[in-house]
Structures are given as C-alpha cells and as structure tokens.
Enzyme design. Structure first.
Site, PDB file in Angstrom:
ATOM      1  N   LYS A   1       0.834  -1.213   0.000  1.00  0.00           N
ATOM      2  CA  LYS A   1       0.000   0.000   0.000  1.00  0.00           C
ATOM      3  C   LYS A   1       0.866   1.259   0.000  1.00  0.00           C
ATOM      4  O   LYS A   1       0.597   2.203  -0.733  1.00  0.00           O
ATOM      5  CB  LYS A   1      -0.923   0.042   1.240  1.00  0.00           C
ATOM      6  CG  LYS A   1      -1.930  -1.083   1.321  1.00  0.00           C
ATOM      7  CD  LYS A   1      -2.908  -0.902   2.479  1.00  0.00           C
ATOM      8  CE  LYS A   1      -2.275  -0.902   3.854  1.00  0.00           C
ATOM      9  NZ  LYS A   1      -1.666  -2.174   4.253  1.00  0.00           N
TER      10      LYS A   1
ATOM     11  N   ARG B   1      -9.615   0.790   8.239  1.00  0.00           N
ATOM     12  CA  ARG B   1      -9.169  -0.563   8.558  1.00  0.00           C
ATOM     13  C   ARG B   1     -10.229  -1.362   9.310  1.00  0.00           C
ATOM     14  O   ARG B   1      -9.985  -2.525   9.648  1.00  0.00           O
ATOM     15  CB  ARG B   1      -7.924  -0.483   9.418  1.00  0.00           C
ATOM     16  CG  ARG B   1      -6.632  -0.810   8.642  1.00  0.00           C
ATOM     17  CD  ARG B   1      -5.522  -0.618   9.613  1.00  0.00           C
ATOM     18  NE  ARG B   1      -4.323  -1.321   9.405  1.00  0.00           N
ATOM     19  CZ  ARG B   1      -3.215  -0.753   8.919  1.00  0.00           C
ATOM     20  NH1 ARG B   1      -3.216   0.454   8.470  1.00  0.00           N
ATOM     21  NH2 ARG B   1      -2.104  -1.447   8.870  1.00  0.00           N
TER      22      ARG B   1
ATOM     23  N   ARG C   1      11.847  -6.350   5.852  1.00  0.00           N
ATOM     24  CA  ARG C   1      11.788  -4.907   5.681  1.00  0.00           C
ATOM     25  C   ARG C   1      12.608  -4.187   6.765  1.00  0.00           C
ATOM     26  O   ARG C   1      12.615  -4.585   7.920  1.00  0.00           O
ATOM     27  CB  ARG C   1      10.322  -4.479   5.772  1.00  0.00           C
ATOM     28  CG  ARG C   1      10.080  -3.092   5.284  1.00  0.00           C
ATOM     29  CD  ARG C   1       8.742  -2.975   4.617  1.00  0.00           C
ATOM     30  NE  ARG C   1       7.669  -2.771   5.570  1.00  0.00           N
ATOM     31  CZ  ARG C   1       6.432  -2.458   5.210  1.00  0.00           C
ATOM     32  NH1 ARG C   1       6.099  -2.355   3.941  1.00  0.00           N
ATOM     33  NH2 ARG C   1       5.506  -2.281   6.112  1.00  0.00           N
TER      34      ARG C   1
ATOM     35  N   ARG D   1      11.394  -2.301  12.389  1.00  0.00           N
ATOM     36  CA  ARG D   1      10.340  -1.728  13.218  1.00  0.00           C
ATOM     37  C   ARG D   1       9.901  -2.736  14.272  1.00  0.00           C
ATOM     38  O   ARG D   1       9.845  -3.935  13.995  1.00  0.00           O
ATOM     39  CB  ARG D   1       9.135  -1.361  12.327  1.00  0.00           C
ATOM     40  CG  ARG D   1       9.186   0.054  11.829  1.00  0.00           C
ATOM     41  CD  ARG D   1       8.193   0.320  10.725  1.00  0.00           C
ATOM     42  NE  ARG D   1       6.868  -0.283  10.918  1.00  0.00           N
ATOM     43  CZ  ARG D   1       5.900  -0.214  10.009  1.00  0.00           C
ATOM     44  NH1 ARG D   1       6.093   0.439   8.865  1.00  0.00           N
ATOM     45  NH2 ARG D   1       4.732  -0.771  10.225  1.00  0.00           N
TER      46      ARG D   1
ATOM     47  N   ARG E   1      -0.524  -9.203  13.357  1.00  0.00           N
ATOM     48  CA  ARG E   1      -1.077  -8.158  12.475  1.00  0.00           C
ATOM     49  C   ARG E   1      -1.877  -8.781  11.333  1.00  0.00           C
ATOM     50  O   ARG E   1      -2.919  -8.255  10.933  1.00  0.00           O
ATOM     51  CB  ARG E   1       0.056  -7.288  11.904  1.00  0.00           C
ATOM     52  CG  ARG E   1       0.619  -6.318  12.925  1.00  0.00           C
ATOM     53  CD  ARG E   1       1.895  -5.681  12.442  1.00  0.00           C
ATOM     54  NE  ARG E   1       1.704  -4.802  11.307  1.00  0.00           N
ATOM     55  CZ  ARG E   1       2.697  -4.401  10.500  1.00  0.00           C
ATOM     56  NH1 ARG E   1       3.922  -4.814  10.700  1.00  0.00           N
ATOM     57  NH2 ARG E   1       2.443  -3.594   9.502  1.00  0.00           N
TER      58      ARG E   1
HETATM   59  P1  AMP Z   1       0.817   0.399   8.871  1.00  0.00           P
HETATM   60  O1  AMP Z   1       2.140   1.027   8.708  1.00  0.00           O
HETATM   61  O2  AMP Z   1      -0.254   1.009   8.002  1.00  0.00           O
HETATM   62  O3  AMP Z   1       0.848  -1.098   8.747  1.00  0.00           O
HETATM   63  O4  AMP Z   1       0.351   0.717  10.378  1.00  0.00           O
HETATM   64  C1  AMP Z   1       1.117   0.333  11.498  1.00  0.00           C
HETATM   65  C2  AMP Z   1       0.234   0.156  12.713  1.00  0.00           C
HETATM   66  O5  AMP Z   1      -0.451   1.385  13.003  1.00  0.00           O
HETATM   67  C3  AMP Z   1      -0.880  -0.869  12.549  1.00  0.00           C
HETATM   68  O6  AMP Z   1      -0.443  -2.187  12.819  1.00  0.00           O
HETATM   69  C4  AMP Z   1      -1.892  -0.378  13.583  1.00  0.00           C
HETATM   70  O7  AMP Z   1      -1.495  -0.707  14.900  1.00  0.00           O
HETATM   71  C5  AMP Z   1      -1.784   1.130  13.452  1.00  0.00           C
HETATM   72  N1  AMP Z   1      -2.733   1.662  12.441  1.00  0.00           N
HETATM   73  C6  AMP Z   1      -2.431   2.245  11.255  1.00  0.00           C
HETATM   74  N2  AMP Z   1      -3.546   2.628  10.611  1.00  0.00           N
HETATM   75  C7  AMP Z   1      -4.586   2.280  11.413  1.00  0.00           C
HETATM   76  C8  AMP Z   1      -5.999   2.397  11.299  1.00  0.00           C
HETATM   77  N3  AMP Z   1      -6.582   2.949  10.218  1.00  0.00           N
HETATM   78  N4  AMP Z   1      -6.752   1.912  12.329  1.00  0.00           N
HETATM   79  C9  AMP Z   1      -6.190   1.380  13.412  1.00  0.00           C
HETATM   80  N5  AMP Z   1      -4.869   1.221  13.588  1.00  0.00           N
HETATM   81  C10 AMP Z   1      -4.069   1.679  12.589  1.00  0.00           C
END
Ligand code: AMP
Length: 213
Positions: free
Chosen positions: A13, A88, A127, A162, A173
């Site tokens: 994404k 999400r 990553r 990370r 996740r």
């Molecule tokens: P990402 O980099 O988009 O995978 O986001 C990293 C982490 O941030 C996710 O595993 C969630 O804990 C949190 N997160 C990001 N976007 C959302 C969202 N729209 N709703 C809830 N948690 C989010």
C-alpha cells in the site's frame, strides 16, 4: 482524484500510494506514518497508540477517526488524496463515508492489493526502515538493501527493524487484518469504483492501476 488503498500489511500500500502521489500529484495520507510520527514525538496520542501498535493490534477507532477528521480538512487535501492504511475497520469505513459526504467529496477508486500470505510474511520480516521520522525510507534486506549496511542511503540515519515487524507481531497483524480489515473488501465491492489488482511487482501493478484511470 480521491483513492482508498486496501490490502494486508506488506501488500504494498505504501509503495503504490507513493507512486500514485508522484504520478497524479495527490497527497498520500498514511495513518501508520502519522501514528509513528506521534510515537516518535512522544505525544499523548503517540503514547496511547504505541501500546496497540507494538502488539500488532489496531489503534482504537475513536483515536483514528479524530485524527483523520482533522487531516482530511487540511488544505493539501483539496486537490485529492490517497488513503493508505485507512479505513481498517467497518466502523472506520462507515464514518469515512459520512465525513466525505459532509465535505462533498466522492471517491474515484478503491483499490484492493492482492498478495499471497507467505509472500506477505517474507516481505514484512525482511523490511527495514530509516529511523529518521522525516525520512522513513524503506529497504529490503534481500531485494533493496542500503548501499552501506545499516545506514540510510538518503539521509545517513540508522536503519532499523520496526518493533511491529518482528515475526510474532507480524503474524498477529495478519490475523487482525483477516478479522477486522478483510471484511472491507466485501463492503466496498458494491462500489463501482472498487477493483482488485495483484501486487507482486510494483511497476506492473502501477500499469494496471493507470489503465483504470
Ligand atoms: P501500517 O504502517 O499502516 O501497517 O500501520 C502500522 C500500525 O499502526 C498498525 O499495525 C496499527 O497498529 C496502526 N494503524 C495504522 N492505521 C490504522 C488504522 N486505520 N486503524 C487502526 N490502527 C491503525
């Protein structure tokens, strides 16, 4: 142009949104990046969010929705945006629909990136990310290592794994994605702007996306 980018963690994404930002000149809004910046700055929101993020859980809807309500009203959104990692949950999707309606904004595309689960795990565990919050360049130890091990090519800061990209947290996740986010595919499949596209190689995926516009 207003776009929602759907897909599991590691589907691409962020990569595809960045390519679209460049090609179409619309802003990429990543809730994950916003949250990581808050964590780094140790704000109240960041401290609250980090507990959930480090466990591989979603940050509660009310926090995310408050944050996005403000973000979507900023001036840079008037020319369009790509939402990367939001919505999400079904609640987030429903509230986003209401927010956009109030702002008089329609959607031009809801893109679902498809990637097999074994590839997602390989991508995520390999990553590495630049630790500098204003850079956050992403590397891959197999396919795109930095020129000098552990050092960002762009800004020279340290490159790290990370905390939410260890194998244990990644499995959590993905389970969270399957339970809470995958149902959005069904939710948006009724929209005529919805489409799915395989995301194995970024250039090919981009070509398929561009064909749709
Ligand atoms: P990402 O980099 O988009 O995978 O986001 C990293 C982490 O941030 C996710 O595993 C969630 O804990 C949190 N997160 C990001 N976007 C959302 C969202 N729209 N709703 C809830 N948690 C989010």
């Amino acid at each position: 142009m207003r776009v929602i980018m759907l897909g599991a963690p590691g589907a691409g994404k962020g990569t595809m949104s960045a390519l679209m930002e460049k090609k179409y000149g619309i802003v990429q809004i990543s809730t994950g990046d916003i949250l990581r910046a808050e964590v780094k700055a140790e704000t109240d929101l960041g401290l609250k969010a980090s507990e959930f993020m480090n466990r591989g859980d979603l940050v509660p809807d009310d926090i995310i929705l408050g944050m996005m309500k403000n973000r979507l009203q900023k001036n840079d959104c008037s020319g369009g945006f790509i939402l990367d990692g939001f919505p999400r949950t079904l609640k987030q999707a429903e509230d986003l629909g209401m927010m956009l309606e109030r702002l008089g904004m329609g959607l031009d595309a809801v893109i679902n990136l498809e990637v097999p689960e074994d590839l997602l795990i390989r991508r995520l565990t390999s990553r590495r990310t630049c630790s500098n919050p204003s850079c956050q360049a992403v590397y891959n130890i197999y396919t795109m290592p930095p020129k000098k091990e552990g050092v960002c090519d762009i800004c020279g800061a340290e490159i790290i794994q990370r905390e939410d990209e260890t194998e244990e947290v990644i499995r959590k996740r993905l389970a969270t994605y399957n339970e809470k986010t995958a149902p959005l595919i069904r939710y948006y499949s009724g929209y005529d702007v919805f489409f799915s596209v395989p995301c194995l190689e970024a250039g090919e995926t981009m070509d398929k996306i561009v064909e749709r516009f």
